[in-house]
Design an enzyme around this catalytic site. Structure first.
Site, PDB file in Angstrom:
ATOM      1  NE  ARG A 274      -3.847 -21.923 -52.980  1.00 27.95           N
ATOM      2  CZ  ARG A 274      -4.200 -22.957 -53.736  1.00 27.95           C
ATOM      3  NH1 ARG A 274      -4.283 -24.157 -53.210  1.00 27.95           N
ATOM      4  NH2 ARG A 274      -4.487 -22.768 -54.994  1.00 27.95           N
TER       5      ARG A 274
ATOM      6  CE  LYS B 125       7.344  -6.146 -40.465  1.00 26.98           C
ATOM      7  NZ  LYS B 125       8.026  -4.844 -40.406  1.00 26.98           N
TER       8      LYS B 125
ATOM      9  CD  GLU C 210      17.682  -4.246 -36.725  1.00 23.44           C
ATOM     10  OE1 GLU C 210      16.803  -3.549 -36.177  1.00 23.44           O
ATOM     11  OE2 GLU C 210      17.775  -4.359 -37.967  1.00 23.44           O
TER      12      GLU C 210
ATOM     13  CE  LYS D 250      10.345  -8.608 -34.486  1.00 19.15           C
ATOM     14  NZ  LYS D 250      11.132  -8.594 -35.685  1.00 19.15           N
TER      15      LYS D 250
ATOM     16  CD  GLU E 258       5.397  -2.490 -40.045  1.00 18.49           C
ATOM     17  OE1 GLU E 258       6.182  -3.416 -39.829  1.00 18.49           O
ATOM     18  OE2 GLU E 258       5.614  -1.551 -40.831  1.00 18.49           O
TER      19      GLU E 258
ATOM     20  NE  ARG F 163       6.441  -6.820 -36.830  1.00 22.24           N
ATOM     21  CZ  ARG F 163       6.436  -8.108 -37.100  1.00 22.24           C
ATOM     22  NH1 ARG F 163       5.332  -8.809 -36.961  1.00 22.24           N
ATOM     23  NH2 ARG F 163       7.539  -8.711 -37.513  1.00 22.24           N
TER      24      ARG F 163
ATOM     25  CG  ASN G 141       9.895  -0.716 -39.955  1.00 25.83           C
ATOM     26  OD1 ASN G 141      10.596  -1.705 -40.155  1.00 25.83           O
ATOM     27  ND2 ASN G 141       8.591  -0.737 -40.072  1.00 25.83           N
TER      28      ASN G 141
ATOM     29  CG  HIS H 298      14.670  -0.507 -40.343  1.00 20.34           C
ATOM     30  ND1 HIS H 298      15.042  -0.222 -39.039  1.00 20.34           N
ATOM     31  CD2 HIS H 298      14.872  -1.841 -40.501  1.00 20.34           C
ATOM     32  CE1 HIS H 298      15.433  -1.341 -38.449  1.00 20.34           C
ATOM     33  NE2 HIS H 298      15.346  -2.330 -39.308  1.00 20.34           N
TER      34      HIS H 298
ATOM     35  CG  HIS I 295      15.238  -0.773 -45.683  1.00 17.21           C
ATOM     36  ND1 HIS I 295      13.925  -1.090 -45.445  1.00 17.21           N
ATOM     37  CD2 HIS I 295      15.963  -1.655 -44.971  1.00 17.21           C
ATOM     38  CE1 HIS I 295      13.864  -2.115 -44.615  1.00 17.21           C
ATOM     39  NE2 HIS I 295      15.085  -2.469 -44.300  1.00 17.21           N
TER      40      HIS I 295
ATOM     41  CG  HIS J  94      19.610  -4.713 -42.011  1.00 21.38           C
ATOM     42  ND1 HIS J  94      18.804  -3.987 -42.865  1.00 21.38           N
ATOM     43  CD2 HIS J  94      18.876  -4.899 -40.879  1.00 21.38           C
ATOM     44  CE1 HIS J  94      17.643  -3.767 -42.281  1.00 21.38           C
ATOM     45  NE2 HIS J  94      17.669  -4.310 -41.074  1.00 21.38           N
TER      46      HIS J  94
HETATM   47  P1  NAD Z   1      23.181 -12.424 -42.974  1.00 21.82           P
HETATM   48  O1  NAD Z   1      22.081 -13.390 -42.923  1.00 21.82           O
HETATM   49  O2  NAD Z   1      23.676 -12.002 -44.320  1.00 21.82           O
HETATM   50  O3  NAD Z   1      24.395 -12.986 -42.117  1.00 21.82           O
HETATM   51  C1  NAD Z   1      25.582 -12.240 -42.045  1.00 21.82           C
HETATM   52  C2  NAD Z   1      26.822 -13.088 -42.399  1.00 21.82           C
HETATM   53  O4  NAD Z   1      27.119 -13.928 -41.285  1.00 21.82           O
HETATM   54  C3  NAD Z   1      26.642 -13.995 -43.579  1.00 21.82           C
HETATM   55  O5  NAD Z   1      27.801 -14.015 -44.329  1.00 21.82           O
HETATM   56  C4  NAD Z   1      26.389 -15.350 -42.946  1.00 21.82           C
HETATM   57  O6  NAD Z   1      26.744 -16.432 -43.776  1.00 21.82           O
HETATM   58  C5  NAD Z   1      27.280 -15.268 -41.746  1.00 21.82           C
HETATM   59  N1  NAD Z   1      26.902 -16.094 -40.597  1.00 21.82           N
HETATM   60  C6  NAD Z   1      25.660 -16.361 -40.132  1.00 21.82           C
HETATM   61  N2  NAD Z   1      25.736 -17.014 -38.972  1.00 21.82           N
HETATM   62  C7  NAD Z   1      27.044 -17.204 -38.711  1.00 21.82           C
HETATM   63  C8  NAD Z   1      27.756 -17.803 -37.650  1.00 21.82           C
HETATM   64  N3  NAD Z   1      27.136 -18.289 -36.574  1.00 21.82           N
HETATM   65  N4  NAD Z   1      29.115 -17.831 -37.715  1.00 21.82           N
HETATM   66  C9  NAD Z   1      29.761 -17.301 -38.766  1.00 21.82           C
HETATM   67  N5  NAD Z   1      29.160 -16.675 -39.785  1.00 21.82           N
HETATM   68  C10 NAD Z   1      27.802 -16.633 -39.752  1.00 21.82           C
HETATM   69  O7  NAD Z   1      22.802 -11.062 -42.228  1.00 21.82           O
HETATM   70  P2  NAD Z   1      21.920 -10.731 -40.948  1.00 21.82           P
HETATM   71  O8  NAD Z   1      22.458  -9.486 -40.430  1.00 21.82           O
HETATM   72  O9  NAD Z   1      21.773 -11.902 -40.051  1.00 21.82           O
HETATM   73  O10 NAD Z   1      20.468 -10.463 -41.554  1.00 21.82           O
HETATM   74  C11 NAD Z   1      20.212  -9.377 -42.387  1.00 21.82           C
HETATM   75  C12 NAD Z   1      18.882  -9.615 -43.069  1.00 21.82           C
HETATM   76  O11 NAD Z   1      17.846  -9.690 -42.112  1.00 21.82           O
HETATM   77  C13 NAD Z   1      18.496  -8.523 -44.050  1.00 21.82           C
HETATM   78  O12 NAD Z   1      18.060  -9.122 -45.241  1.00 21.82           O
HETATM   79  C14 NAD Z   1      17.342  -7.825 -43.369  1.00 21.82           C
HETATM   80  O13 NAD Z   1      16.432  -7.282 -44.283  1.00 21.82           O
HETATM   81  C15 NAD Z   1      16.736  -8.959 -42.599  1.00 21.82           C
HETATM   82  N6  NAD Z   1      15.919  -8.546 -41.455  1.00 21.82           N
HETATM   83  C16 NAD Z   1      14.683  -9.082 -41.347  1.00 21.82           C
HETATM   84  C17 NAD Z   1      13.896  -8.761 -40.279  1.00 21.82           C
HETATM   85  C18 NAD Z   1      12.555  -9.410 -40.120  1.00 21.82           C
HETATM   86  O14 NAD Z   1      11.803  -9.026 -39.232  1.00 21.82           O
HETATM   87  N7  NAD Z   1      12.229 -10.381 -40.917  1.00 21.82           N
HETATM   88  C19 NAD Z   1      14.367  -7.885 -39.289  1.00 21.82           C
HETATM   89  C20 NAD Z   1      15.646  -7.361 -39.423  1.00 21.82           C
HETATM   90  C21 NAD Z   1      16.429  -7.698 -40.519  1.00 21.82           C
HETATM   91  N1  GLY Z   2      12.212  -5.809 -37.879  1.00 19.78           N
HETATM   92  C1  GLY Z   2      10.969  -5.185 -38.121  1.00 19.78           C
HETATM   93  C2  GLY Z   2       9.797  -5.989 -37.710  1.00 19.78           C
HETATM   94  O1  GLY Z   2       9.908  -7.148 -37.375  1.00 19.78           O
HETATM   95  O2  GLY Z   2       8.694  -5.500 -37.721  1.00 19.78           O
END
Ligand code: NAD
Ligand code: GLY
Length: 364
Positions: A122, A144, A186, A228, A238, A242, A246, A249, A253, A266
């Site tokens: 939990r 998130k 972003e 942020k 949100e 917040r 998006n 997005h 998405h 992304h």
């Molecule tokens: P990712 O996590 O897929 O990383 C991109 C690539 O880089 C991967 O192949 C990874 O293995 C590689 N990598 C990571 N760090 C590295 C490093 N230092 N050196 C070499 N390679 C490295 O992609 P991302 O762009 O980091 O994240 C995208 C995700 O984030 C999506 O799922 C999206 O929905 C999510 N997201 C979440 C929020 C949130 O608020 N929670 C906000 C924006 C995006």
């Molecule tokens: N990246 C969107 C949020 O954190 O709200």
């Protein structure tokens, strides 16, 4: 030298530490909120090979027992099956409420590990150690956490704030150029919807940012985290403001989903969505032609503009309707209001969405 930014959320307040070489201090930093417990380190093989040992060593030297769970690399693995595998490792290791999950990787690892932390027993504490630009400026902050469902991105998730975020910009040295640029999507977003001065700073610093000059990159991460933080503090769950994060997005998405998360990063999908949102804003008189051009010019300079896929607009529209922001079957689109401002467009028509996509296509 490390910078500290505090995300002030009452009893969920936590620090973001930013500094070159911080990865080696992971153990002592985690020690500031927990001591001598078990840490479940979640990563993927790509990142673990680069930074796993260093992180593990630092945690062990500070007295933590470390158990590792690796998920495959890729957005297509941000799902319930992979989350369950991490939970299986946690159960086998008898991870307890007082233990900690640490996410070492990009946004995919961070979102999934954070999701597991939100449901395991939990809710247990977790630490974000983001290693992509996108995760350092955005996804590791704000709590998130989610996994995808075949019916849509991030459909299964929670708000669960980390206990601490450790950002080591040096980890970006190994990040592929395309991933770095995707993260810039972003960053530019923050300037467009919230901070005109930051947008101007990005325009001025674009060469240094493209060349990944350490000082400029660290400053860019720092300013992005401050924006942020400010938004999350005002609207943690949100309920209103917040949602501006998006920007782009809802379009993005849908495109990611329709292309099975395999064609666009992304940040690339978000950038194309932002351009569509700019055209929508123009239709409402919220953005001038000159401002739209400035935004497109910056995206071009950071080589982030990829064209919309040649899918029929109707598919994109129908997929957009599955967005989490849809209420009573009506879309809500965030658009820029000038550079540095934002506005919500509620229930845009199907035709308006089509026009926004086609205008973005024409301007590619
Ligand atoms: P990712 O996590 O897929 O990383 C991109 C690539 O880089 C991967 O192949 C990874 O293995 C590689 N990598 C990571 N760090 C590295 C490093 N230092 N050196 C070499 N390679 C490295 O992609 P991302 O762009 O980091 O994240 C995208 C995700 O984030 C999506 O799922 C999206 O929905 C999510 N997201 C979440 C929020 C949130 O608020 N929670 C906000 C924006 C995006
Ligand atoms: N990246 C969107 C949020 O954190 O709200």
């Amino acid at each position: 030298m490390k910078k500290e930014i505090r995300v002030e959320l009452g009893d969920r307040t936590y620090p973001i530490y930013i500094g070159s070489g911080l990865l080696e201090q992971t153990g002592s930093l985690v020690n500031t909120c927990r001591s001598r417990c078990q840490v479940l380190l979640v990563s993927n093989p790509t990142v673990y090979e680069l930074y796993g040992e260093k992180t593990k060593k630092s945690l062990r030297e500070s007295g933590f027992k470390v158990v590792v769970s690796l998920m495959p690399d890729g957005e297509q693995y941000k799902n319930m099956d992979e989350a369950m595998k991490v939970i299986d490792v946690a159960v086998a290791a008898r991870l307890e409420r007082g233990d900690v999950i640490a996410a070492l990787g990009g946004g995919v690892v961070g979102d999934l590990a954070g999701f597991v932390a939100s449901v395991y027993h939990r809710g247990v504490d977790y630490v974000q150690i983001p290693t992509t630009l996108l995760s350092q400026v955005d996804s590791s902050i704000g709590g998130k956490v989610a996994v995808n469902h075949p019916g849509g991105k991030n459909l299964i998730g929670a708000f669960h704030q980390p206990r601490l975020v450790i950002i080591d910009p040096r980890t970006l040295d190994t990040l592929e150029e395309r991933e770095y640029r995707a993260g810039l999507g972003e960053v530019v977003k923050y300037g467009i919807i919230y901070d005109r001065q930051f947008f101007q700073w990005l325009e001025q610093q674009v060469s240094a940012i493209n060349a990944r000059e350490v000082e400029a990159v660290t400053e860019m991460i720092n300013r992005s985290c401050l924006i942020k933080k400010a938004i999350v503090e005002q609207d943690e769950k949100e309920q209103g403001l917040r949602a501006i994060l998006n920007l782009g997005h809802t379009f993005g998405h849908a495109v990611e989903q329709l292309t099975d998360y395999k064609v666009y990063r992304h940040g690339e999908a978000v950038a194309m969505g932002i351009v569509a949102a700019c055209h929508m804003a123009r239709e409402y008189g919220l953005l001038s032609g000159e401002e739209t051009d400035r935004i497109k010019k910056l995206f071009k300079k950071i080589q982030l503009l990829r064209g919309f896929p040649s899918l029929h607009e109707e598919y994109i529209f129908q997929t957009m309707l599955k967005d989490k922001k849809v209420q009573a079957q009506e879309l809500q689109i965030i658009v820029p209001a000038g550079i540095g401002g934002h506005e919500f467009i509620t229930a845009p028509s199907r035709e308006q969405i089509f026009r926004a996509i086609n205008s973005a296509r024409m301007s590619e």
